[in-house]
Design an enzyme around this catalytic site. Structure first.
Site, PDB file in Angstrom:
ATOM      1  N   THR A 198     -11.269   1.895  -5.291  1.00 22.27           N
ATOM      2  CA  THR A 198     -10.044   2.611  -5.675  1.00 22.27           C
ATOM      3  C   THR A 198      -9.034   1.599  -6.225  1.00 22.27           C
ATOM      4  O   THR A 198      -9.000   0.451  -5.766  1.00 22.27           O
ATOM      5  CB  THR A 198      -9.466   3.343  -4.451  1.00 22.27           C
ATOM      6  OG1 THR A 198     -10.408   4.350  -4.052  1.00 22.27           O
ATOM      7  CG2 THR A 198      -8.140   4.017  -4.754  1.00 22.27           C
ATOM      8  N   GLY A 199      -8.215   2.056  -7.186  1.00 23.42           N
ATOM      9  CA  GLY A 199      -7.194   1.177  -7.756  1.00 23.42           C
ATOM     10  C   GLY A 199      -7.440   0.979  -9.240  1.00 23.42           C
ATOM     11  O   GLY A 199      -8.435   1.463  -9.794  1.00 23.42           O
ATOM     12  N   THR A 211      -8.255  -1.702 -11.030  1.00 24.54           N
ATOM     13  CA  THR A 211      -9.436  -2.489 -11.430  1.00 24.54           C
ATOM     14  C   THR A 211     -10.696  -1.654 -11.217  1.00 24.54           C
ATOM     15  O   THR A 211     -11.598  -1.647 -12.064  1.00 24.54           O
ATOM     16  CB  THR A 211      -9.497  -3.806 -10.620  1.00 24.54           C
ATOM     17  OG1 THR A 211      -8.174  -4.341 -10.511  1.00 24.54           O
ATOM     18  CG2 THR A 211     -10.387  -4.828 -11.311  1.00 24.54           C
ATOM     19  N   ASP A 235     -15.220  -2.976  -5.485  1.00 25.62           N
ATOM     20  CA  ASP A 235     -13.856  -2.545  -5.178  1.00 25.62           C
ATOM     21  C   ASP A 235     -12.880  -3.667  -5.529  1.00 25.62           C
ATOM     22  O   ASP A 235     -13.280  -4.841  -5.660  1.00 25.62           O
ATOM     23  CB  ASP A 235     -13.767  -2.206  -3.672  1.00 25.62           C
ATOM     24  CG  ASP A 235     -12.623  -1.257  -3.346  1.00 25.62           C
ATOM     25  OD1 ASP A 235     -11.762  -1.024  -4.214  1.00 25.62           O
ATOM     26  OD2 ASP A 235     -12.580  -0.762  -2.201  1.00 25.62           O
ATOM     27  N   LYS A 288      -6.472  -5.234   1.584  1.00 20.80           N
ATOM     28  CA  LYS A 288      -6.673  -4.091   0.703  1.00 20.80           C
ATOM     29  C   LYS A 288      -5.795  -2.936   1.190  1.00 20.80           C
ATOM     30  O   LYS A 288      -5.285  -2.960   2.286  1.00 20.80           O
ATOM     31  CB  LYS A 288      -8.145  -3.658   0.726  1.00 20.80           C
ATOM     32  CG  LYS A 288      -9.048  -4.617  -0.045  1.00 20.80           C
ATOM     33  CD  LYS A 288     -10.495  -4.155  -0.095  1.00 20.80           C
ATOM     34  CE  LYS A 288     -10.690  -2.736  -0.522  1.00 20.80           C
ATOM     35  NZ  LYS A 288     -10.051  -2.348  -1.786  1.00 20.80           N
ATOM     36  N   GLY A 309      -3.503  -1.313  -1.146  1.00 21.25           N
ATOM     37  CA  GLY A 309      -2.342  -1.099  -2.015  1.00 21.25           C
ATOM     38  C   GLY A 309      -2.349   0.308  -2.608  1.00 21.25           C
ATOM     39  O   GLY A 309      -1.298   0.881  -2.886  1.00 21.25           O
ATOM     40  N   GLU A 352     -12.101   3.106   2.090  1.00 19.39           N
ATOM     41  CA  GLU A 352     -12.692   1.885   1.497  1.00 19.39           C
ATOM     42  C   GLU A 352     -13.439   1.079   2.555  1.00 19.39           C
ATOM     43  O   GLU A 352     -14.513   0.540   2.300  1.00 19.39           O
ATOM     44  CB  GLU A 352     -11.595   1.022   0.864  1.00 19.39           C
ATOM     45  CG  GLU A 352     -11.053   1.610  -0.424  1.00 19.39           C
ATOM     46  CD  GLU A 352      -9.842   0.873  -0.957  1.00 19.39           C
ATOM     47  OE1 GLU A 352      -9.613   0.942  -2.160  1.00 19.39           O
ATOM     48  OE2 GLU A 352      -9.114   0.236  -0.175  1.00 19.39           O
ATOM     49  N   LYS A 410      -4.415 -12.549  -7.595  1.00 19.52           N
ATOM     50  CA  LYS A 410      -4.652 -12.053  -6.231  1.00 19.52           C
ATOM     51  C   LYS A 410      -5.006 -13.165  -5.237  1.00 19.52           C
ATOM     52  O   LYS A 410      -5.142 -12.898  -4.048  1.00 19.52           O
ATOM     53  CB  LYS A 410      -5.795 -11.026  -6.242  1.00 19.52           C
ATOM     54  CG  LYS A 410      -5.622  -9.866  -7.216  1.00 19.52           C
ATOM     55  CD  LYS A 410      -4.544  -8.924  -6.766  1.00 19.52           C
ATOM     56  CE  LYS A 410      -4.352  -7.716  -7.643  1.00 19.52           C
ATOM     57  NZ  LYS A 410      -5.387  -6.734  -7.597  1.00 19.52           N
TER      58      LYS A 410
HETATM   59  C1  5RP Z   1      -6.697   0.519  -2.917  1.00 20.88           C
HETATM   60  C2  5RP Z   1      -7.053  -0.916  -2.919  1.00 20.88           C
HETATM   61  C3  5RP Z   1      -7.162  -1.574  -4.251  1.00 20.88           C
HETATM   62  O1  5RP Z   1      -8.455  -2.086  -4.380  1.00 20.88           O
HETATM   63  C4  5RP Z   1      -6.146  -2.683  -4.330  1.00 20.88           C
HETATM   64  O2  5RP Z   1      -4.864  -2.123  -4.108  1.00 20.88           O
HETATM   65  C5  5RP Z   1      -6.181  -3.361  -5.701  1.00 20.88           C
HETATM   66  O3  5RP Z   1      -5.697  -2.494  -6.664  1.00 20.88           O
HETATM   67  P1  5RP Z   1      -5.599  -2.881  -8.198  1.00 20.88           P
HETATM   68  O4  5RP Z   1      -7.010  -3.012  -8.690  1.00 20.88           O
HETATM   69  O5  5RP Z   1      -4.875  -1.724  -8.820  1.00 20.88           O
HETATM   70  O6  5RP Z   1      -4.836  -4.164  -8.315  1.00 20.88           O
HETATM   71  O7  5RP Z   1      -7.258  -1.549  -1.914  1.00 20.88           O
HETATM   72  O8  5RP Z   1      -6.485   1.009  -1.618  1.00 20.88           O
END
Ligand code: 5RP
Length: 225
Positions: free
Chosen positions: A28-29, A31, A83, A96, A98, A105, A123
Protein backbone atom coordinates in the site's frame (compact mmCIF):
# COMPACT_ATOMS: atom_id res chain seq x y z
CA UNK A 1 15.73 12.36 -10.77
CA UNK A 2 12.60 13.32 -8.85
CA UNK A 3 11.16 11.23 -6.04
CA UNK A 4 8.41 9.80 -8.20
CA UNK A 5 10.88 8.62 -10.84
CA UNK A 6 12.93 6.95 -8.10
CA UNK A 7 9.81 5.22 -6.76
CA UNK A 8 8.99 3.97 -10.27
CA UNK A 9 12.55 2.64 -10.65
CA UNK A 10 12.32 0.75 -7.35
CA UNK A 11 8.89 -0.62 -8.32
CA UNK A 12 10.23 -1.92 -11.64
CA UNK A 13 13.28 -3.48 -9.96
CA UNK A 14 10.94 -5.52 -7.75
CA UNK A 15 9.63 -7.34 -10.83
CA UNK A 16 12.91 -9.35 -10.85
CA UNK A 17 11.74 -11.08 -7.65
CA UNK A 18 8.33 -12.22 -8.88
CA UNK A 19 7.74 -15.91 -9.58
CA UNK A 20 7.03 -17.06 -13.16
CA UNK A 21 3.58 -17.82 -11.77
CA UNK A 22 2.35 -17.59 -8.22
CA UNK A 23 0.98 -15.46 -5.41
CA UNK A 24 2.13 -11.89 -4.80
CA UNK A 25 1.41 -9.65 -1.82
CA UNK A 26 0.50 -6.15 -2.99
CA UNK A 27 1.61 -3.36 -0.66
CA UNK A 28 0.00 0.00 0.00
CA UNK A 29 1.16 3.56 -0.68
CA UNK A 30 2.43 5.58 -3.63
CA UNK A 31 5.42 3.30 -4.39
CA UNK A 32 3.28 0.17 -4.16
CA UNK A 33 0.74 1.81 -6.49
CA UNK A 34 3.46 2.02 -9.13
CA UNK A 35 4.37 -1.62 -8.49
CA UNK A 36 0.72 -2.69 -8.85
CA UNK A 37 0.59 -0.87 -12.21
CA UNK A 38 3.53 -3.00 -13.33
CA UNK A 39 1.83 -6.18 -12.09
CA UNK A 40 -1.27 -5.20 -14.07
CA UNK A 41 0.86 -4.92 -17.23
CA UNK A 42 2.41 -8.36 -16.58
CA UNK A 43 -1.01 -9.95 -16.07
CA UNK A 44 -2.32 -8.39 -19.27
CA UNK A 45 0.72 -9.85 -21.05
CA UNK A 46 -0.33 -13.32 -19.82
CA UNK A 47 1.60 -13.83 -16.56
CA UNK A 48 -0.33 -16.03 -14.09
CA UNK A 49 -0.15 -14.01 -10.87
CA UNK A 50 -2.65 -13.91 -8.02
CA UNK A 51 -2.56 -10.82 -5.80
CA UNK A 52 -3.11 -10.50 -2.06
CA UNK A 53 -3.86 -6.80 -1.45
CA UNK A 54 -2.86 -5.14 1.83
CA UNK A 55 -5.60 -2.50 1.73
CA UNK A 56 -8.97 -1.71 0.20
CA UNK A 57 -7.22 0.91 -1.97
CA UNK A 58 -4.72 -1.61 -3.34
CA UNK A 59 -7.54 -4.11 -3.93
CA UNK A 60 -9.55 -1.51 -5.88
CA UNK A 61 -6.53 -0.52 -7.99
CA UNK A 62 -5.50 -4.11 -8.75
CA UNK A 63 -9.09 -5.10 -9.53
CA UNK A 64 -9.42 -2.20 -11.98
CA UNK A 65 -6.22 -3.37 -13.70
CA UNK A 66 -7.57 -6.91 -14.08
CA UNK A 67 -5.23 -8.56 -11.59
CA UNK A 68 -6.82 -11.76 -10.17
CA UNK A 69 -7.10 -11.40 -6.40
CA UNK A 70 -7.33 -13.77 -3.45
CA UNK A 71 -10.04 -13.31 -0.82
CA UNK A 72 -9.23 -11.13 2.18
CA UNK A 73 -9.83 -14.13 4.44
CA UNK A 74 -6.72 -16.15 3.60
CA UNK A 75 -5.03 -18.45 4.27
CA UNK A 76 -2.54 -17.55 1.57
CA UNK A 77 0.68 -19.12 0.43
CA UNK A 78 2.45 -15.99 -0.75
CA UNK A 79 5.64 -16.36 -2.79
CA UNK A 80 6.68 -12.75 -2.43
CA UNK A 81 5.21 -9.56 -1.02
CA UNK A 82 6.29 -6.19 -2.41
CA UNK A 83 5.61 -3.14 -0.25
CA UNK A 84 6.94 0.33 0.50
CA UNK A 85 8.22 1.75 3.80
CA UNK A 86 8.44 5.10 5.56
CA UNK A 87 11.84 4.58 7.15
CA UNK A 88 14.56 1.93 6.77
CA UNK A 89 17.47 1.61 9.19
CA UNK A 90 20.93 0.14 8.68
CA UNK A 91 19.72 -3.32 9.76
CA UNK A 92 16.82 -3.11 7.29
CA UNK A 93 14.28 -2.75 10.05
CA UNK A 94 11.33 -0.66 8.97
CA UNK A 95 8.73 1.84 10.05
CA UNK A 96 5.56 1.38 8.01
CA UNK A 97 2.00 2.60 8.22
CA UNK A 98 2.20 6.08 6.69
CA UNK A 99 -0.76 5.00 4.56
CA UNK A 100 -2.58 3.58 7.56
CA UNK A 101 -2.45 -0.04 6.35
CA UNK A 102 0.09 -1.34 8.88
CA UNK A 103 -2.05 -4.13 10.35
CA UNK A 104 -3.01 -5.69 7.03
CA UNK A 105 0.51 -5.09 5.73
CA UNK A 106 2.02 -6.93 8.67
CA UNK A 107 -0.38 -9.88 8.28
CA UNK A 108 0.48 -10.22 4.59
CA UNK A 109 4.20 -9.67 5.27
CA UNK A 110 4.17 -12.55 7.75
CA UNK A 111 2.34 -14.82 5.30
CA UNK A 112 4.97 -14.22 2.59
CA UNK A 113 8.07 -16.35 2.07
CA UNK A 114 9.99 -13.30 0.82
CA UNK A 115 9.45 -9.58 1.44
CA UNK A 116 10.79 -7.02 -1.02
CA UNK A 117 10.70 -3.42 0.17
CA UNK A 118 10.76 -0.65 -2.43
CA UNK A 119 11.87 2.85 -1.45
CA UNK A 120 13.64 5.92 -2.71
CA UNK A 121 16.81 7.08 -0.95
CA UNK A 122 14.99 9.60 1.26
CA UNK A 123 13.69 6.73 3.43
CA UNK A 124 17.08 5.65 4.78
CA UNK A 125 18.24 6.53 8.28
CA UNK A 126 20.73 5.18 10.78
CA UNK A 127 18.17 4.58 13.51
CA UNK A 128 14.41 4.17 13.21
CA UNK A 129 12.55 7.16 14.59
CA UNK A 130 15.05 9.71 13.28
CA UNK A 131 12.60 10.75 10.59
CA UNK A 132 9.24 9.19 11.34
CA UNK A 133 6.88 8.67 14.20
CA UNK A 134 5.83 5.06 14.80
CA UNK A 135 2.22 4.52 13.66
CA UNK A 136 0.24 2.47 16.15
CA UNK A 137 -3.18 1.05 15.38
CA UNK A 138 -5.49 0.95 18.39
CA UNK A 139 -9.06 -0.20 18.92
CA UNK A 140 -11.57 2.64 19.09
CA UNK A 141 -12.93 1.77 22.51
CA UNK A 142 -11.05 3.76 25.13
CA UNK A 143 -8.53 5.05 22.61
CA UNK A 144 -7.80 8.20 24.65
CA UNK A 145 -6.87 5.98 27.61
CA UNK A 146 -4.67 3.87 25.33
CA UNK A 147 -3.05 7.11 24.15
CA UNK A 148 -2.41 8.14 27.76
CA UNK A 149 -0.55 4.84 28.28
CA UNK A 150 1.42 5.41 25.06
CA UNK A 151 2.75 8.67 26.55
CA UNK A 152 5.17 6.54 28.55
CA UNK A 153 7.02 5.94 25.26
CA UNK A 154 6.76 9.27 23.42
CA UNK A 155 4.28 11.82 22.14
CA UNK A 156 1.23 10.21 20.52
CA UNK A 157 -0.87 12.17 18.03
CA UNK A 158 -4.22 10.91 16.82
CA UNK A 159 -4.10 10.70 13.03
CA UNK A 160 -6.90 12.73 11.45
CA UNK A 161 -8.16 13.15 7.93
CA UNK A 162 -10.41 16.07 6.93
CA UNK A 163 -10.68 17.01 10.60
CA UNK A 164 -11.94 13.57 11.65
CA UNK A 165 -10.06 10.60 13.12
CA UNK A 166 -8.65 8.45 10.33
CA UNK A 167 -10.26 4.99 10.46
CA UNK A 168 -8.24 2.07 9.11
CA UNK A 169 -9.53 -0.71 6.86
CA UNK A 170 -9.49 -2.85 10.00
CA UNK A 171 -11.77 -0.34 11.77
CA UNK A 172 -9.12 0.96 14.15
CA UNK A 173 -7.60 4.37 14.83
CA UNK A 174 -3.97 5.37 14.47
CA UNK A 175 -1.74 7.22 16.90
CA UNK A 176 1.56 8.42 15.46
CA UNK A 177 4.03 8.06 18.31
CA UNK A 178 6.94 10.46 18.05
CA UNK A 179 9.72 8.98 20.15
CA UNK A 180 12.92 10.16 18.45
CA UNK A 181 15.74 7.82 17.42
CA UNK A 182 14.95 4.38 18.85
CA UNK A 183 17.79 2.58 20.67
CA UNK A 184 16.11 -0.82 20.86
CA UNK A 185 13.24 -1.19 18.37
CA UNK A 186 12.52 -4.75 19.47
CA UNK A 187 12.11 -3.78 23.15
CA UNK A 188 9.92 -0.84 22.17
CA UNK A 189 7.76 -3.04 19.94
CA UNK A 190 7.29 -5.57 22.71
CA UNK A 191 6.44 -2.89 25.26
CA UNK A 192 3.93 -1.21 22.95
CA UNK A 193 2.23 -4.55 22.30
CA UNK A 194 1.78 -4.87 26.04
CA UNK A 195 -0.49 -1.82 26.16
CA UNK A 196 -4.17 -2.90 26.17
CA UNK A 197 -5.92 -1.48 23.12
CA UNK A 198 -2.87 -1.65 20.87
CA UNK A 199 -3.67 -3.77 17.81
CA UNK A 200 -0.40 -3.46 15.89
CA UNK A 201 2.69 -1.31 15.60
CA UNK A 202 4.36 0.05 12.49
CA UNK A 203 7.70 -1.49 13.52
CA UNK A 204 8.55 -4.23 10.99
CA UNK A 205 11.65 -5.82 12.48
CA UNK A 206 13.67 -8.46 10.64
CA UNK A 207 10.90 -8.73 8.08
CA UNK A 208 12.60 -7.34 4.93
CA UNK A 209 14.33 -9.94 2.76
CA UNK A 210 15.61 -7.33 0.30
CA UNK A 211 15.32 -3.53 0.27
CA UNK A 212 15.49 -1.91 -3.16
CA UNK A 213 16.64 1.71 -2.82
CA UNK A 214 16.33 3.81 -5.94
CA UNK A 215 18.22 7.03 -6.60
CA UNK A 216 20.09 8.92 -9.30
CA UNK A 217 22.73 6.14 -9.50
CA UNK A 218 20.18 3.40 -10.06
CA UNK A 219 18.84 0.79 -7.66
CA UNK A 220 20.84 -0.51 -4.70
CA UNK A 221 19.77 -3.99 -3.58
CA UNK A 222 20.29 -4.34 0.17
CA UNK A 223 19.81 -7.64 1.93
CA UNK A 224 20.15 -8.62 5.56
CA UNK A 225 23.26 -10.40 6.77
C1 5RP B 1 1.33 2.25 4.05
C2 5RP B 1 2.80 2.07 4.11
C3 5RP B 1 3.57 2.55 2.93
O1 5RP B 1 4.28 1.47 2.40
C4 5RP B 1 4.52 3.63 3.38
O2 5RP B 1 3.76 4.67 3.98
C5 5RP B 1 5.31 4.20 2.19
O3 5RP B 1 4.46 4.91 1.37
P1 5RP B 1 4.96 5.63 0.04
O4 5RP B 1 5.34 4.54 -0.91
O5 5RP B 1 3.76 6.41 -0.42
O6 5RP B 1 6.12 6.51 0.39
O7 5RP B 1 3.37 1.57 5.04
O8 5RP B 1 0.71 1.89 5.25
Amino acid sequence: MDQNEAKRLAARAALDYLPAQGVVGLGTGSTSRLFIEEVGALVRAGRALLGVPTSAASRAQAEALGVPLASDDGPWSIDVCVDGADEVDERLNLIKGGGGALTREKIVNHAARKNIIIVDGSKLSQRLGERWAVPIEVVRFGHASTAAALRAFGEPTLRCHDGKPFVTDAGGLIYDLRCGPIDDPSALDQALRGVPGVVETGLFLGRASVVLVAGADGVARLSRG
